[in-house]
Each structure stands twice: as C-alpha cells, then as structure tokens.
Design an enzyme around this catalytic site. Structure first.
Site, PDB file in Angstrom:
ATOM      1  N   SER A   1       0.785  -1.005  -0.448  1.00  0.00           N
ATOM      2  CA  SER A   1      -0.148  -0.115   0.246  1.00  0.00           C
ATOM      3  C   SER A   1       0.617   1.786  -0.300  1.00  0.00           C
ATOM      4  CB  SER A   1      -1.232   0.153   1.116  1.00  0.00           C
ATOM      5  OG  SER A   1      -2.383   0.418   1.140  1.00  0.00           O
ATOM      6  N   MET A   2       1.147   2.315   0.686  1.00  0.00           N
ATOM      7  CA  MET A   2       1.841   3.354   1.103  1.00  0.00           C
ATOM      8  C   MET A   2       3.243   3.105   0.801  1.00  0.00           C
ATOM      9  SD  MET A   2       2.524   5.982   3.918  1.00  0.00           S
ATOM     10  CE  MET A   2       3.520   4.240   5.241  1.00  0.00           C
TER      11      MET A   2
END
Length: 267
Positions: free
Chosen positions: A107-108
């Site tokens: 994700s991030m």
C-alpha cells in the site's frame, strides 16, 4: 549533510541506520541469499512483518523499515511528503546495501519502496535485484479512492477502521489513539498526496501482488507497474482483501521466496 531533528543522517552513519531498520543486529541472517527491506502500509510498522522474519529465514534476511512516529520512534515527528522522506531513508539504508537486496512494500509502502529503488539506482548505488509491490496502483495509474487524510478525526478514524489494517484495540482506546493519530494521519497524507518523483525507469524485475477482493486497487491499475521497469514484470493474485497478507500467510510467503530466488538467479 542531511539533517533530521538535529541528527546527521548521511550515508555511512550506522548508528542512525539502526533507528530505521529492524533486524540488522546479531540475529541477522549472514548467509542469506537476499536481504529484504519491507515497507508497511499507512499506520503500519516493523511489527507487521515480524512473522516474515522467522518464516523466510535463513534464505531471506527480512529487515522491516521503521518510519518515525510509531513503535520505538513514537516520539519523532512523522513525514508528510514522500519527497522529504526519500533522502534520509536512502541514507539510512546505504550502509546495509553490501549484499544483494530487494524491496517489498504494501500500500503506502509500495510507493515508498518504489521511490527508494529509483533513488538508489539513479544515484549509482547497487540497485535492488527485485521490487515487490503490493496493494497499490502503479504510480501513473489514476486512483478513484476517496481522500481520507483531510477528514475530521471521527470520520477519519472510522474510515481507517473499515479498511482493517489498524488494530481495533488502538482505534478503540482514546488515549492510545491520540498517541497514534498524528502518525496515522501523516501517513495517509503522504500516501494520498504522492506523485511520482523525477527519476528513471528501474532495471530490475517488478512483481505486483494484490488481493482479488481489494477495494483499494484494480487489476488494470496494478498491471501498469510494468511501465516502471525495463526488466521482467509479474502479477500475482491472492484470495483476500486489501490486507490479504496479514499474519504471514504461507502462500504469500512462498510466492515472496520464489520471486526473490528467481531474481537472485537472474542477476
């Protein structure tokens, strides 16, 4: 000289590197085939990858990256923009690039891992033998996801809770939440304001992972990761949602081990 909170974080400062990288002490796997630096999702920390360290040893030396604002670095201000993070992070990693290495980001963390890989490669350092990205659209793909970091606290916490990546005991305990909230919101700000930084294409293989029921990404957005490298590209799908990889699932770890071994053989 690069300074962060009054600390010199130039490459070659091993004392500073130990604040950023977990797993580089006496228990590190000296005979590992590859060293794997792992970058967690927004609000995540090194603990997210704890099951990986045991499961992938001794072939893979797993070294989770710990960003400011969480766990042992709770007293440090978190980063809010990726362009501010990349240089000190690369400086901290530099002393540990003395062995074949790869990067995994979820994700991030996928965006952070990607920019770190490009920065190290463009700077003439040994590049990673492989980049593994998970649960995030390619940098140049258009995301239709709602912006969360600007929401009022109650709405923000509720939205993050529905995603399932933050322990309910954190979100449900007011005192603990107040300690954790600045880093959590800063992570979402960093993630949701991210745009690709200047830099060239990677030369290493890129493997993109996703849960088939992930509401945060779509397959076409993940496929566009192939644009970011001149090397091989592979897409892997797993049962589950955005946090399909929680808990060190055997099939996910088997895929990671396979992809790293293949990259090591090709380098």
């Amino acid at each position: 000289m690069v300074m962060r909170n009054g600390v010199d974080v130039r490459a070659g400062h091993p004392a500073e590197a130990t604040r950023w990288i977990v797993g580089d002490g006496p228990q590190a796997a000296g005979g590992a085939l590859v060293r794997l630096f792992c970058f967690a999702h927004a609000g995540g920390g090194a603990a997210f990858f704890r099951p990986w360290r045991t499961a992938l040893a001794p072939t893979v030396d797993v070294r989770p990256v710990l960003l400011p604002g969480r766990e042992a670095r709770l007293d440090e201000p978190p980063y809010r923009r990726i362009e501010q993070l990349v240089d000190p992070l690369c400086a901290a990693l530099s002393p540990q690039l003395d062995a074949p290495y790869a990067l995994f980001g979820h994700s991030m963390g996928a965006a952070v891992a990607f920019e770190v890989a490009r920065r190290l490669t463009d700077a003439g350092r040994p590049g990673p033998i492989c980049l593994l990205v998970s649960g995030r659209q390619a940098p140049r793909a258009v995301s239709a996801r709602r912006t969360l970091w600007t929401l009022p606290d109650d709405d923000f916490v509720a939205a993050v809770g529905r995603m399932g990546g933050t322990p309910p005991e954190v979100l449900g305990e007011p005192d603990l939440l107040q300690m954790f909230l600045p880093a959590l919101r800063a992570d979402f700000e960093l993630s949701e304001t991210y745009r690709p930084l200047p830099g060239g294409r990677l030369r290493c293989p890129v493997v993109a992972y996703m849960g088939v029921d992930d509401p945060e990404v779509d397959r076409n957005g993940l496929l566009r990761w192939h644009e970011e490298t001149s090397g091989a590209f592979t897409l892997r799908l797993f049962a589950g949602d955005h946090f399909y990889l929680k808990g060190g699932r055997a099939d996910v770890l088997s895929a990671v081990r396979h992809d790293l071994q293949r990259a090591a053989e090709l380098r």
